[in-house]
Scaffold this active site. Structure first.
Site, PDB file in Angstrom:
ATOM      1  CG  ASP A 309      61.941   1.423  45.356  1.00  6.23           C
ATOM      2  OD1 ASP A 309      62.122   0.725  44.343  1.00  6.23           O
ATOM      3  OD2 ASP A 309      62.215   1.018  46.493  1.00  6.23           O
ATOM      4  CD  GLU A 493      69.808  -2.452  42.296  1.00  8.05           C
ATOM      5  OE1 GLU A 493      68.733  -2.421  42.909  1.00  8.05           O
ATOM      6  OE2 GLU A 493      70.795  -1.764  42.611  1.00  8.05           O
TER       7      GLU A 493
END
Length: 679
Positions: A309, A493
């Site tokens: 996403d 991340e």
């Protein structure tokens, strides 16, 4: 065209009507009957707080804990908001406990990369065996490791790659605890939610539970047998409704194609804005008044279920998020993981002495493999890809998801070789594997690279003998991680793989530190580039040699492969030709789009050593007429020059004493002794 099963459909508007009706519909959901999310509990108050943008991150209020009964808070709100001088932020502060910011972790000076990761495990560990009655947090019985940053809860597919690192660090107790927690969720909710929050209960994420159990089984030989009941519960969740489907129908997470083949897709049970991204979703839907907002919300939520996403992978127009249509796309990576789940269920059944069940699951895996080869292989391009339910064509776009069939050993050697060549030519950059070849501004697109995709690529390529390319992916990503750590003393991340030493960008929120799955994959890769007898604490000075070998573990190359002409039609898709390779660098050349397709060029930012990526054609949301051969004009084609023997240069940091000075060349697979946890 896939026809959804008939069920009641409500067109809902933002505001009180949406919130009031949704509360009824979601309360009837099996996944939400015991724990309601904050947008339902607080209705108009939740909407007003999020649309007022009281907090930079919309997840903040979604995670806030009410200090009183929600009905009491709502009654007070209705009474007070009409009074002169009402202060919404003050009302929130009085009635809610906002999530506390964790004290920033400062690592000891001079800490090596490995020592830094080992020191982070306790920092990222949480214990929440209980939670408040109206807290969105779902309690779990045992400690668990969170990703870090804004992600204050456990996340499903992140956790598998985190667990790889925990196992590498010897924390098998934490691995076992996390498997127990996921088993508890399956027993409690019938599925593993996206994360342990009430607002995540309406969806899951890529199904890695069976692989977690397989990982634990390398330490506990009874694990597969022990967790078989929960593995079967997860399988039942993903396959729910399949028996009632006719060819050409879909229901929730399962689709039955026209020939009766069964595959899976991502799905969220709700069709409202995501509480953690409330205003973002509302604004996205407002830009497309001709499309039902509920349809956009469902596709946004389902993309969150995919873990990607967001990505051009799900869109008709890579530059327009509102063209997303996740639920009409059959993902190659999801079905590869379902194949793996079926294979592991067969093994767990056999271990438990249930040969009939083992045979049944083996048959299901075989059927799925055949369906994958028929629908998820792009014959003209020469790689695995997603299938489009609306156009009834395999899509053209090359993404890192193409390597999942290799990761789970579902590919033939021939198709694995072609996919490896395409990935090497188009996806491998200076800092690792790029997620896609498209620069859309979304975080699951170029130039970002993500740790789980690096590991899937590495393992998948090794499974089919492409050890040189696998080592190249490993080395480049490790260099990226090491350079970033040397400069900023943190792991992040995602990374920009067009260079080395830069964190990734794009998406709905700032780059997050931590970071669970990066930590796990980094440790696994460090142990691939250095021998077990002499492990390294940081990237060594010299890349080990790695020689390709014939694969010995791949499934039979022919038995389950359909003839090339049985694949779904891709007549209007540009073909990819793979010339003979030289210097171990295969090349994939995609010709320009044909003249009947208007071209548009997306100019991604590139570095001088990166091949340019041209997306052609322009995209629209209109579907092709059913009387013509459908074209996939929503798919950008990548025009990549043939690869050469020159690799983009990767600068490695200087070695420290005790590492590179004693590092032997990793001739012929330094990773040979590493257990392949995806097997």
């Amino acid at each position: 065209m896939i026809k959804p099963q008939r069920h009641a459909t409500l067109r809902l508007a933002i505001g009180g009507i949406l919130l009031g009706i949704t509360a009824v519909s979601y309360a009837d959901d099996s996944s939400g009957s015991l724990k309601q999310p904050p947008d339902i509990l607080f209705g108009p108050l939740f909407n007003d707080v999020q649309t007022a943008k009281l907090f930079p991150d919309q997840k903040t209020f979604a995670d806030a804990v009410p200090k009183n009964d929600p009905q009491t808070i709502l009654a007070d709100y209705h009474m007070q908001r009409k009074q002169s001088g009402f202060d919404l932020r003050h009302f929130v502060d009085v009635n809610f406990t906002l999530p506390a910011e964790k004290e920033k972790y400062v690592p000891p000076a001079g800490q090596s990369l490995r020592a830094h990761i080992d020191g982070l495990w306790p920092v990222l560990t949480r214990t929440t065996s209980s939670a408040g009655k109206w807290d969105s947090l779902l309690p779990l019985p045992k400690p668990y490791v969170v990703p870090g940053g804004r992600f204050r809860e456990i996340y499903y597919w992140d956790s598998y790659f985190t667990m790889l690192g925990l196992a590498e660090s010897g924390h098998w107790d934490k691995v076992a605890s996390m498997v127990d927690n996921f088993a508890y969720e399956l027993d409690s909710w019938g599925h593993i939610p996206n994360g342990n929050r009430s607002y995540y209960l309406s969806r899951s994420q890529p199904p890695f539970f069976s692989l977690m159990v397989e990982l634990l089984a390398t330490h506990d030989s009874q694990a597969l047998k022990k967790y078989r009941p929960q593995m079967e519960k997860e399988y039942a969740y993903w396959m729910e409704g399949v028996d009632a489907l006719q060819p050409g129908q879909s229901s929730q997470r399962v689709v039955k194609l026209d020939d009766g083949a069964v595959l899976n897709r991502y799905w969220d049970n709700r069709d409202t804005p995501r509480p953690e991204s409330w205003l973002d979703d509302i604004n996205t839907a407002k830009k497309y008044p001709s499309r039902p907002a509920t349809e956009i919300y469902r596709d946004l939520r389902s993309a969150a279920a995919s873990g990607w996403d967001f990505s051009s992978r799900w869109m008709d127009d890579p530059q327009q998020l509102g063209t997303i249509r996740t639920t009409s796309i059959v993902p190659v990576d999801l079905n590869a993981l379902m194949f793996k789940m079926e294979k592991l269920l067969a093994k767990a059944s056999q271990d438990g002495g249930d040969s009939a069940a083992a045979s049944r699951y083996e048959g299901l895996a075989s059927d799925r493999q055949k369906a994958m080869e028929r629908y998820l292989w792009n014959e003209k391009e020469g790689w695995y890809a997603d299938y489009d339910l609306k156009t009834k064509q395999v899509r053209n776009q090359l993404t890192a998801a193409a390597l999942f069939p290799l990761y789970v050993k579902a590919a033939s050697q021939e198709r694995a070789d072609k996919t490896a060549a395409a990935a090497e030519a188009q996806l491998i950059k200076a800092g690792g594997i790029s997620t896609t070849t498209v620069n859309s501004g979304q975080q699951w697109d170029a130039p970002n690279g993500w740790a789980p995709l690096q590991w899937v690529a590495t393992e998948g390529l090794q499974n089919y003998g492409h050890k040189k390319v696998a080592m190249d992916v490993t080395w480049r990503f490790l260099t990226n991680v090491q350079h970033t750590y040397d400069r900023e003393q943190k792991l992040v991340e995602k990374y920009d793989v067009s260079t080395t030493g830069t964190g990734g960008g794009g998406g709905e929120y700032p780059l997050q530190d931590g970071f669970g799955w990066t930590n796990g994959v980094t440790l696994k890769m460090l142990d691939m580039v250095c021998p077990q007898a002499n492990p390294c604490d940081k990237l060594p000075a010299t890349q080990p040699a790695a020689n390709d070998e014939p694969a010995t573990t791949a499934p039979a190359a022919t038995g389950n492969q359909p003839a090339a002409n049985s694949a779904p039609t891709t007549t209007d898709q540009p073909a990819a030709t793979t010339p003979s390779t030289t210097s171990d660098q295969p090349s994939v050349t995609t010709p320009p789009a044909t003249t009947d397709q208007p071209s548009s060029t997306t100019s991604p930012s590139t570095t001088t050593d990166q091949p340019s990526s041209t997306t052609s054609p322009s995209t629209t949301t209109d579907q092709p007429s059913s009387t013509t051969s459908p074209t996939t004009t929503d798919q950008p084609s990548s025009n990549t020059p043939p690869a050469t023997s020159n690799q983009p240069s990767v600068t490695t940091p200087p070695a420290t004493s005790g590492n590179a000075s004693s590092q032997p060349a990793a001739n012929d697979d330094s990773a040979e002794t590493q257990k392949s946890v995806g097997q």
